[in-house]
Design a protein around this motif. Structure first.
Motif, PDB file in Angstrom:
ATOM      1  N   LYS A  84     -22.206 -30.760  84.567  1.00  0.00           N
ATOM      2  CA  LYS A  84     -21.847 -29.762  85.571  1.00  0.00           C
ATOM      3  C   LYS A  84     -21.394 -30.458  86.853  1.00  0.00           C
ATOM      4  O   LYS A  84     -22.220 -30.935  87.635  1.00  0.00           O
ATOM      5  N   TRP A 119     -29.587 -24.482  90.559  1.00  0.00           N
ATOM      6  CA  TRP A 119     -30.698 -25.373  90.205  1.00  0.00           C
ATOM      7  C   TRP A 119     -31.988 -24.609  90.384  1.00  0.00           C
ATOM      8  O   TRP A 119     -32.160 -23.893  91.372  1.00  0.00           O
ATOM      9  N   SER A 163     -16.595 -17.004  85.796  1.00  0.00           N
ATOM     10  CA  SER A 163     -16.891 -18.337  86.370  1.00  0.00           C
ATOM     11  C   SER A 163     -17.977 -18.178  87.424  1.00  0.00           C
ATOM     12  O   SER A 163     -17.810 -18.585  88.565  1.00  0.00           O
ATOM     13  N   THR A 164     -19.093 -17.557  86.994  1.00  0.00           N
ATOM     14  CA  THR A 164     -20.162 -17.235  87.948  1.00  0.00           C
ATOM     15  C   THR A 164     -21.128 -18.396  88.161  1.00  0.00           C
ATOM     16  O   THR A 164     -22.124 -18.237  88.881  1.00  0.00           O
ATOM     17  N   GLY A 165     -20.877 -19.560  87.552  1.00  0.00           N
ATOM     18  CA  GLY A 165     -21.625 -20.766  87.898  1.00  0.00           C
ATOM     19  C   GLY A 165     -23.093 -20.738  87.525  1.00  0.00           C
ATOM     20  O   GLY A 165     -23.532 -19.981  86.639  1.00  0.00           O
ATOM     21  N   GLY A 198     -13.412 -20.846  89.328  1.00  0.00           N
ATOM     22  CA  GLY A 198     -12.677 -19.605  89.594  1.00  0.00           C
ATOM     23  C   GLY A 198     -11.422 -19.857  90.421  1.00  0.00           C
ATOM     24  O   GLY A 198     -10.370 -19.256  90.161  1.00  0.00           O
ATOM     25  N   GLY A 253     -16.045 -20.135  92.681  1.00  0.00           N
ATOM     26  CA  GLY A 253     -16.325 -21.561  92.886  1.00  0.00           C
ATOM     27  C   GLY A 253     -15.109 -22.380  92.467  1.00  0.00           C
ATOM     28  O   GLY A 253     -14.007 -21.835  92.313  1.00  0.00           O
ATOM     29  N   ALA A 265     -12.950 -11.732  92.082  1.00  0.00           N
ATOM     30  CA  ALA A 265     -14.074 -11.056  92.737  1.00  0.00           C
ATOM     31  C   ALA A 265     -15.229 -12.035  92.766  1.00  0.00           C
ATOM     32  O   ALA A 265     -15.578 -12.606  91.731  1.00  0.00           O
ATOM     33  N   THR A 300     -23.318 -28.051  99.528  1.00  0.00           N
ATOM     34  CA  THR A 300     -23.236 -29.491  99.313  1.00  0.00           C
ATOM     35  C   THR A 300     -22.867 -30.182 100.613  1.00  0.00           C
ATOM     36  O   THR A 300     -21.989 -29.718 101.331  1.00  0.00           O
ATOM     37  N   ALA A 344     -20.804  -8.793  90.571  1.00  0.00           N
ATOM     38  CA  ALA A 344     -20.609  -8.058  89.315  1.00  0.00           C
ATOM     39  C   ALA A 344     -21.957  -7.719  88.714  1.00  0.00           C
ATOM     40  O   ALA A 344     -22.880  -8.527  88.767  1.00  0.00           O
ATOM     41  N   ASP A 399     -19.719 -24.177  85.261  1.00  0.00           N
ATOM     42  CA  ASP A 399     -21.163 -24.356  85.068  1.00  0.00           C
ATOM     43  C   ASP A 399     -21.832 -23.220  84.292  1.00  0.00           C
ATOM     44  O   ASP A 399     -22.933 -23.393  83.783  1.00  0.00           O
ATOM     45  N   ASN A 425     -25.709 -18.179  85.851  1.00  0.00           N
ATOM     46  CA  ASN A 425     -25.717 -16.815  86.411  1.00  0.00           C
ATOM     47  C   ASN A 425     -25.125 -15.830  85.409  1.00  0.00           C
ATOM     48  O   ASN A 425     -23.993 -15.366  85.546  1.00  0.00           O
ATOM     49  N   GLN A 442     -18.494  -9.514  96.594  1.00  0.00           N
ATOM     50  CA  GLN A 442     -18.586  -8.554  95.489  1.00  0.00           C
ATOM     51  C   GLN A 442     -19.396  -9.162  94.369  1.00  0.00           C
ATOM     52  O   GLN A 442     -19.056 -10.224  93.873  1.00  0.00           O
ATOM     53  N   ASN A 446     -16.840 -37.616  94.798  1.00  0.00           N
ATOM     54  CA  ASN A 446     -16.402 -37.886  93.431  1.00  0.00           C
ATOM     55  C   ASN A 446     -15.352 -36.889  92.930  1.00  0.00           C
ATOM     56  O   ASN A 446     -15.211 -36.688  91.732  1.00  0.00           O
ATOM     57  N   GLY A 505     -16.361 -20.190  97.100  1.00  0.00           N
ATOM     58  CA  GLY A 505     -16.744 -21.590  97.335  1.00  0.00           C
ATOM     59  C   GLY A 505     -17.876 -22.004  96.407  1.00  0.00           C
ATOM     60  O   GLY A 505     -17.909 -23.115  95.912  1.00  0.00           O
ATOM     61  N   VAL A 522     -14.100 -13.549  87.732  1.00  0.00           N
ATOM     62  CA  VAL A 522     -15.366 -13.186  88.390  1.00  0.00           C
ATOM     63  C   VAL A 522     -16.081 -14.479  88.750  1.00  0.00           C
ATOM     64  O   VAL A 522     -16.529 -15.216  87.873  1.00  0.00           O
TER      65      VAL A 522
HETATM   66  P1  FAD Z   1     -20.197 -22.260  91.233  1.00  0.00           P
HETATM   67  O1  FAD Z   1     -19.807 -23.296  92.196  1.00  0.00           O
HETATM   68  O2  FAD Z   1     -21.659 -22.036  90.987  1.00  0.00           O
HETATM   69  O3  FAD Z   1     -19.532 -20.880  91.690  1.00  0.00           O
HETATM   70  C1  FAD Z   1     -19.936 -19.655  91.162  1.00  0.00           C
HETATM   71  C2  FAD Z   1     -19.237 -18.496  91.856  1.00  0.00           C
HETATM   72  O4  FAD Z   1     -19.609 -17.288  91.232  1.00  0.00           O
HETATM   73  C3  FAD Z   1     -19.608 -18.319  93.323  1.00  0.00           C
HETATM   74  O5  FAD Z   1     -18.486 -17.835  94.016  1.00  0.00           O
HETATM   75  C4  FAD Z   1     -20.706 -17.259  93.266  1.00  0.00           C
HETATM   76  O6  FAD Z   1     -20.857 -16.553  94.480  1.00  0.00           O
HETATM   77  C5  FAD Z   1     -20.126 -16.362  92.196  1.00  0.00           C
HETATM   78  N1  FAD Z   1     -21.064 -15.474  91.499  1.00  0.00           N
HETATM   79  C6  FAD Z   1     -22.240 -15.761  90.882  1.00  0.00           C
HETATM   80  N2  FAD Z   1     -22.746 -14.658  90.304  1.00  0.00           N
HETATM   81  C7  FAD Z   1     -21.861 -13.654  90.530  1.00  0.00           C
HETATM   82  C8  FAD Z   1     -21.790 -12.271  90.177  1.00  0.00           C
HETATM   83  N3  FAD Z   1     -22.736 -11.677  89.435  1.00  0.00           N
HETATM   84  N4  FAD Z   1     -20.724 -11.554  90.612  1.00  0.00           N
HETATM   85  C9  FAD Z   1     -19.747 -12.114  91.347  1.00  0.00           C
HETATM   86  N5  FAD Z   1     -19.748 -13.414  91.710  1.00  0.00           N
HETATM   87  C10 FAD Z   1     -20.791 -14.176  91.302  1.00  0.00           C
HETATM   88  N6  FAD Z   1     -20.564 -31.689  91.920  1.00  0.00           N
HETATM   89  C11 FAD Z   1     -19.754 -32.744  92.123  1.00  0.00           C
HETATM   90  O7  FAD Z   1     -18.804 -32.948  91.367  1.00  0.00           O
HETATM   91  N7  FAD Z   1     -19.948 -33.583  93.196  1.00  0.00           N
HETATM   92  C12 FAD Z   1     -20.958 -33.411  94.097  1.00  0.00           C
HETATM   93  O8  FAD Z   1     -21.107 -34.205  95.037  1.00  0.00           O
HETATM   94  C13 FAD Z   1     -21.835 -32.295  93.908  1.00  0.00           C
HETATM   95  N8  FAD Z   1     -22.875 -32.086  94.733  1.00  0.00           N
HETATM   96  C14 FAD Z   1     -23.654 -30.972  94.566  1.00  0.00           C
HETATM   97  C15 FAD Z   1     -24.673 -30.730  95.484  1.00  0.00           C
HETATM   98  C16 FAD Z   1     -25.448 -29.598  95.395  1.00  0.00           C
HETATM   99  C17 FAD Z   1     -26.516 -29.336  96.437  1.00  0.00           C
HETATM  100  C18 FAD Z   1     -25.209 -28.668  94.332  1.00  0.00           C
HETATM  101  C19 FAD Z   1     -26.031 -27.401  94.230  1.00  0.00           C
HETATM  102  C20 FAD Z   1     -24.225 -28.925  93.391  1.00  0.00           C
HETATM  103  C21 FAD Z   1     -23.438 -30.073  93.487  1.00  0.00           C
HETATM  104  N9  FAD Z   1     -22.432 -30.367  92.563  1.00  0.00           N
HETATM  105  C22 FAD Z   1     -21.594 -31.438  92.785  1.00  0.00           C
HETATM  106  C23 FAD Z   1     -22.182 -29.495  91.392  1.00  0.00           C
HETATM  107  C24 FAD Z   1     -20.985 -28.573  91.651  1.00  0.00           C
HETATM  108  O9  FAD Z   1     -21.154 -27.922  92.907  1.00  0.00           O
HETATM  109  C25 FAD Z   1     -20.837 -27.561  90.520  1.00  0.00           C
HETATM  110  O10 FAD Z   1     -20.697 -28.231  89.288  1.00  0.00           O
HETATM  111  C26 FAD Z   1     -19.609 -26.656  90.725  1.00  0.00           C
HETATM  112  O11 FAD Z   1     -19.664 -26.000  91.967  1.00  0.00           O
HETATM  113  C27 FAD Z   1     -19.495 -25.632  89.604  1.00  0.00           C
HETATM  114  O12 FAD Z   1     -18.428 -24.779  89.854  1.00  0.00           O
HETATM  115  P2  FAD Z   1     -18.324 -23.326  89.223  1.00  0.00           P
HETATM  116  O13 FAD Z   1     -17.084 -22.765  89.762  1.00  0.00           O
HETATM  117  O14 FAD Z   1     -18.509 -23.406  87.756  1.00  0.00           O
HETATM  118  O15 FAD Z   1     -19.599 -22.509  89.772  1.00  0.00           O
END
Ligand code: FAD
Length: 306
Positions: free
Chosen positions: A280, A112, A107-109, A13, A10, A30, A41, A79, A273, A239, A77, A46, A35, A7
């Motif tokens: 993060k 900020w 992995s809903t991230g 996931g 990013g 899902a 971004t 959750a 995250d 999230n 989708q 990095n 992305g 789920v």
């Molecule tokens: P996320 O990327 O947050 O992905 C979460 C996923 O879960 C998404 O698909 C979202 O739609 C989905 N989701 C959330 N809630 C639900 C739900 N209830 N049901 C279904 N789906 C859901 N990191 C770097 O290393 N280098 C950089 O240069 C950098 N720049 C950044 C710039 C900005 C503006 C931001 C905001 C972040 C930046 N980061 C950078 C941090 C990096 O983007 C995150 O650490 C990384 O994306 C985390 O990945 P993740 O898969 O854990 O979560």
């Protein structure tokens, strides 16, 4: 049912999906927005082995890589609930549908926290930034402000002071809330000014940020600081609203995981995250997703009937 249902689409996931699919097990992803944060971004410099890329391009590459495998991708989708069960765990979606799987990777991230003042939205990626590790080097030699005097704000100010020309730290409260050791370090730095009891009211600019206005809360006076960048450090919100009371969370709402990404619920793993994993970043979330997928696979071979 799926063997592994992920789920969130990013970096965490996507990596989990590739690792799970390569084990030949039935894998689904899902997500609301494939992305994740990477879509918001501008430049990424990095992610080791890719010297420079753009967020949307990187997000597209994540999806392409996952599509190379036999993975059921369910986009748009959201959750809304997780229902643990003996054999199968259920994920209920806002759309009314429900998905079942032998194991789950969350992995809903995170997102900020915004300060919601004029200029914040307009100048995002044009001087307004949230991640010092990511965007600090863009402000080399320039003047920046950090908004927020908790641990992350003070850490950011210390980090940035070594790269940029000057840092102004702005805290709403009458005192900084960061650990004493960080505050001592901050005070020792010559190119940092700290304003407490100060409420940021506006981020100003033309094409790009050129200043910040804050209200001295003691006198009510508005003051302007000229600068080129503003880092907002008032919190990262995981999230996890949809998991409250089901999966163990910290007081900040992060999912508590062990070294294999296992949560408090058997068969439910988490990565990136959204978890307690520190720092993060994309590369950390991706590695973490791979780890959770291997954790889930290990769980399946121990618990599933042959
Ligand atoms: P996320 O990327 O947050 O992905 C979460 C996923 O879960 C998404 O698909 C979202 O739609 C989905 N989701 C959330 N809630 C639900 C739900 N209830 N049901 C279904 N789906 C859901 N990191 C770097 O290393 N280098 C950089 O240069 C950098 N720049 C950044 C710039 C900005 C503006 C931001 C905001 C972040 C930046 N980061 C950078 C941090 C990096 O983007 C995150 O650490 C990384 O994306 C985390 O990945 P993740 O898969 O854990 O979560």
């Amino acid at each position: 049912p799926f063997d592994v249902l992920i789920v969130g689409g990013g970096p965490a996931g996507a990596a989990a999906a590739v690792y799970a699919a390569r084990k030949g097990i039935r894998t689904g992803v899902a997500s609301e927005r494939f992305g994740g944060q990477v879509l918001d971004t501008l430049g990424i410099e990095n992610f080791i082995s890719i010297k420079e890329t753009e967020g949307p391009k990187f997000a597209h590459a994540l999806e392409e890589h996952v599509r190379d495998y036999d993975v059921d991708i369910m986009n748009l989708q959201r959750a809304k609930a997780l229902v643990p069960g003996n054999d199968l765990i259920e994920v209920q979606l806002e759309s009314g549908a429900s998905l079942k799987s032998k194991s789950i990777i969350i992995s809903t991230g995170a997102r900020w926290r915004n300060i919601n003042v004029p200029g914040e939205h307009e100048f995002k990626n044009k001087g307004v930034a949230y991640c010092p590790h990511c965007d600090g080097p863009l402000f080399k030699g320039k003047r920046v402000a950090v908004i927020g005097g908790g641990n992350s704000g003070v850490e950011a100010a210390i980090d940035l002071a070594g790269i940029v020309g000057h840092v102004t730290l702005i805290e709403f409260d009458t005192a900084l809330r960061a650990d004493a050791v960080l505050q001592r370090k901050l005070k020792s730095l010559k190119n940092v000014d700290v304003f407490t009891n100060a409420q940021t009211t506006e981020i100003t600019g033309d094409q790009k940020v050129n200043g910040l206005v804050y209200k001295d809360r003691a006198t009510g006076e508005l003051k302007k600081v000229e600068l080129e960048g503003v880092f907002i450090q008032i919190g990262l919100v995981p999230n996890t609203d949809w998991l409250k009371g089901v999966v163990e969370l910290t007081k900040h709402g992060e999912i508590v995981v062990d070294a294999r990404g296992q949560t408090s619920v058997p068969g439910v793993f988490a990565a990136g995250d959204v978890t307690t994993v520190p720092f993060k970043q994309i590369i950390i979330a991706a590695g973490d997703g791979a780890k959770a997928a291997l954790g889930a696979f290990d769980h399946l071979i121990r618990t599933s009937a042959p």
